[in-house]
Design a protein around this motif. Structure first.
Motif, PDB file in Angstrom:
ATOM      1  N   PRO A   1      -3.900   5.267  -0.773  1.00  0.00           N
ATOM      2  CA  PRO A   1      -3.011   4.462  -1.606  1.00  0.00           C
ATOM      3  C   PRO A   1      -1.542   4.548  -1.228  1.00  0.00           C
ATOM      4  CG  PRO A   1      -3.656   6.455  -2.752  1.00  0.00           C
ATOM      5  CD  PRO A   1      -4.434   6.413  -1.459  1.00  0.00           C
ATOM      6  N   ALA A   2      -1.148   5.521  -0.441  1.00  0.00           N
ATOM      7  CA  ALA A   2       0.266   5.687  -0.107  1.00  0.00           C
ATOM      8  C   ALA A   2       0.614   4.963   1.186  1.00  0.00           C
ATOM      9  CB  ALA A   2       0.601   7.160   0.038  1.00  0.00           C
ATOM     10  N   PRO A   3       1.765   4.258   1.203  1.00  0.00           N
ATOM     11  CA  PRO A   3       2.224   3.697   2.466  1.00  0.00           C
ATOM     12  C   PRO A   3       2.496   4.823   3.459  1.00  0.00           C
ATOM     13  CG  PRO A   3       3.552   2.868   0.636  1.00  0.00           C
ATOM     14  CD  PRO A   3       2.676   3.962   0.109  1.00  0.00           C
ATOM     15  N   THR A   4       2.273   4.546   4.713  1.00  0.00           N
ATOM     16  CA  THR A   4       2.513   5.516   5.775  1.00  0.00           C
ATOM     17  C   THR A   4       3.622   4.996   6.666  1.00  0.00           C
ATOM     18  OG1 THR A   4       0.196   6.197   5.741  1.00  0.00           O
ATOM     19  CG2 THR A   4       1.441   6.734   7.712  1.00  0.00           C
ATOM     20  N   ILE A   5       4.572   5.870   6.967  1.00  0.00           N
ATOM     21  CA  ILE A   5       5.593   5.547   7.962  1.00  0.00           C
ATOM     22  C   ILE A   5       5.195   6.274   9.232  1.00  0.00           C
ATOM     23  CG2 ILE A   5       7.999   5.764   8.654  1.00  0.00           C
ATOM     24  CD1 ILE A   5       8.735   5.793   5.682  1.00  0.00           C
TER      25      ILE A   5
ATOM     26  N   TYR B   1       2.533   1.350   7.588  1.00  0.00           N
ATOM     27  CA  TYR B   1       1.109   1.033   7.621  1.00  0.00           C
ATOM     28  C   TYR B   1       0.626   1.136   6.186  1.00  0.00           C
ATOM     29  CZ  TYR B   1      -3.850   1.397   8.784  1.00  0.00           C
ATOM     30  OH  TYR B   1      -5.199   1.185   8.873  1.00  0.00           O
ATOM     31  N   PHE B   2       0.041   0.049   5.674  1.00  0.00           N
ATOM     32  CA  PHE B   2      -0.429   0.039   4.296  1.00  0.00           C
ATOM     33  C   PHE B   2      -1.514  -1.014   4.146  1.00  0.00           C
ATOM     34  CE2 PHE B   2       0.124  -1.055  -0.305  1.00  0.00           C
ATOM     35  CZ  PHE B   2      -0.225   0.186  -0.810  1.00  0.00           C
ATOM     36  N   ASN B   3      -2.551  -0.695   3.392  1.00  0.00           N
ATOM     37  CA  ASN B   3      -3.686  -1.610   3.188  1.00  0.00           C
ATOM     38  C   ASN B   3      -4.268  -2.105   4.511  1.00  0.00           C
ATOM     39  OD1 ASN B   3      -3.679  -1.391   0.406  1.00  0.00           O
ATOM     40  ND2 ASN B   3      -2.389  -3.185   0.113  1.00  0.00           N
ATOM     41  N   ASN B   4      -4.437  -1.177   5.448  1.00  0.00           N
ATOM     42  CA  ASN B   4      -5.021  -1.481   6.759  1.00  0.00           C
ATOM     43  C   ASN B   4      -4.220  -2.481   7.574  1.00  0.00           C
ATOM     44  OD1 ASN B   4      -7.254   0.276   6.385  1.00  0.00           O
ATOM     45  ND2 ASN B   4      -8.183  -1.263   5.070  1.00  0.00           N
ATOM     46  N   GLN B   5      -2.923  -2.547   7.338  1.00  0.00           N
ATOM     47  CA  GLN B   5      -2.067  -3.463   8.101  1.00  0.00           C
ATOM     48  C   GLN B   5      -0.799  -2.743   8.548  1.00  0.00           C
ATOM     49  OE1 GLN B   5      -1.302  -6.720   5.401  1.00  0.00           O
ATOM     50  NE2 GLN B   5      -2.904  -7.936   6.369  1.00  0.00           N
TER      51      GLN B   5
ATOM     52  N   ASP C   1       3.833  12.506  -2.617  1.00  0.00           N
ATOM     53  CA  ASP C   1       2.586  11.842  -2.246  1.00  0.00           C
ATOM     54  C   ASP C   1       2.667  10.317  -2.285  1.00  0.00           C
ATOM     55  OD1 ASP C   1       1.415  14.289  -1.854  1.00  0.00           O
ATOM     56  OD2 ASP C   1       0.475  14.360  -3.834  1.00  0.00           O
ATOM     57  N   SER C   2       3.809   9.776  -2.655  1.00  0.00           N
ATOM     58  CA  SER C   2       3.967   8.314  -2.684  1.00  0.00           C
ATOM     59  C   SER C   2       4.104   7.724  -1.289  1.00  0.00           C
ATOM     60  CB  SER C   2       5.194   7.924  -3.506  1.00  0.00           C
ATOM     61  OG  SER C   2       5.006   8.274  -4.854  1.00  0.00           O
ATOM     62  N   VAL C   3       4.337   8.576  -0.308  1.00  0.00           N
ATOM     63  CA  VAL C   3       4.484   8.112   1.073  1.00  0.00           C
ATOM     64  C   VAL C   3       3.953   9.205   2.008  1.00  0.00           C
ATOM     65  CG1 VAL C   3       6.848   8.997   1.350  1.00  0.00           C
ATOM     66  CG2 VAL C   3       6.092   7.073   2.751  1.00  0.00           C
TER      67      VAL C   3
ATOM     68  N   LEU D   1       8.618   1.587  -2.254  1.00  0.00           N
ATOM     69  CA  LEU D   1       8.297   1.120  -3.603  1.00  0.00           C
ATOM     70  C   LEU D   1       7.887  -0.356  -3.595  1.00  0.00           C
ATOM     71  CD1 LEU D   1      11.085   2.993  -5.558  1.00  0.00           C
ATOM     72  CD2 LEU D   1       8.669   3.623  -5.339  1.00  0.00           C
ATOM     73  N   ARG D   2       8.532  -1.167  -2.760  1.00  0.00           N
ATOM     74  CA  ARG D   2       8.179  -2.586  -2.654  1.00  0.00           C
ATOM     75  C   ARG D   2       6.759  -2.755  -2.114  1.00  0.00           C
ATOM     76  NH1 ARG D   2       7.659  -6.521   0.708  1.00  0.00           N
ATOM     77  NH2 ARG D   2       8.220  -5.350   2.560  1.00  0.00           N
ATOM     78  N   ILE D   3       6.431  -2.005  -1.091  1.00  0.00           N
ATOM     79  CA  ILE D   3       5.091  -2.090  -0.486  1.00  0.00           C
ATOM     80  C   ILE D   3       4.027  -1.638  -1.488  1.00  0.00           C
ATOM     81  CG2 ILE D   3       3.588  -1.050   1.267  1.00  0.00           C
ATOM     82  CD1 ILE D   3       6.012  -1.115   3.159  1.00  0.00           C
ATOM     83  N   LYS D   4       4.297  -0.552  -2.201  1.00  0.00           N
ATOM     84  CA  LYS D   4       3.320  -0.042  -3.166  1.00  0.00           C
ATOM     85  C   LYS D   4       3.095  -1.024  -4.312  1.00  0.00           C
ATOM     86  CE  LYS D   4       2.703   3.969  -4.419  1.00  0.00           C
ATOM     87  NZ  LYS D   4       2.015   5.183  -4.442  1.00  0.00           N
ATOM     88  N   ALA D   5       4.115  -1.812  -4.641  1.00  0.00           N
ATOM     89  CA  ALA D   5       4.010  -2.748  -5.769  1.00  0.00           C
ATOM     90  C   ALA D   5       3.131  -3.948  -5.446  1.00  0.00           C
ATOM     91  CB  ALA D   5       5.405  -3.225  -6.174  1.00  0.00           C
TER      92      ALA D   5
END
Length: 93
Positions: A5-9, A66-70, A36-38, A88-92
């Motif tokens: 669930p967390a965006p990855t940089i 990288y988020f949601n397989n993209q 854990d948010s990132v 925060l924008r990506i997670k929303a």
């Protein structure tokens, strides 16, 4: 790649390039503030040149979300505030 669930940089760097120290500090602060948010993955392109080639890294620091397989568009550097806003924008979504 990390999934969850967390965006990855994912950031590409080289250890000997002095100006990257400030960006590494920004990533460290981001990790401390968002926990854990990132997820932050650092790739030393001197040690992993095939990854750098696969990601078409032409300059450093070269980072991407990288988020949601993209994979998102690469970006270079950034302020702590800007990176937090982007996480925060990506997670929303």
């Amino acid at each position: 790649m990390p999934a969850g669930p967390a965006p990855t940089i994912i950031t590409s760097y080289v250890s000997w390039f002095f100006t990257l120290i400030s960006f590494r500090e920004i990533l460290k602060q981001l990790d401390e503030e968002l926990g854990d948010s990132v997820q932050i993955v650092k790739v030393d392109i001197d040690q992993y040149p095939k990854l750098a080639k696969g990601f078409n890294v032409m300059g450093i620091p070269n980072s991407r979300f990288y988020f949601n397989n993209q994979f998102k568009q690469p970006f270079f550097g950034g302020s702590l505030k800007k990176l937090k806003e982007e996480v925060l924008r990506i997670k929303a979504k």
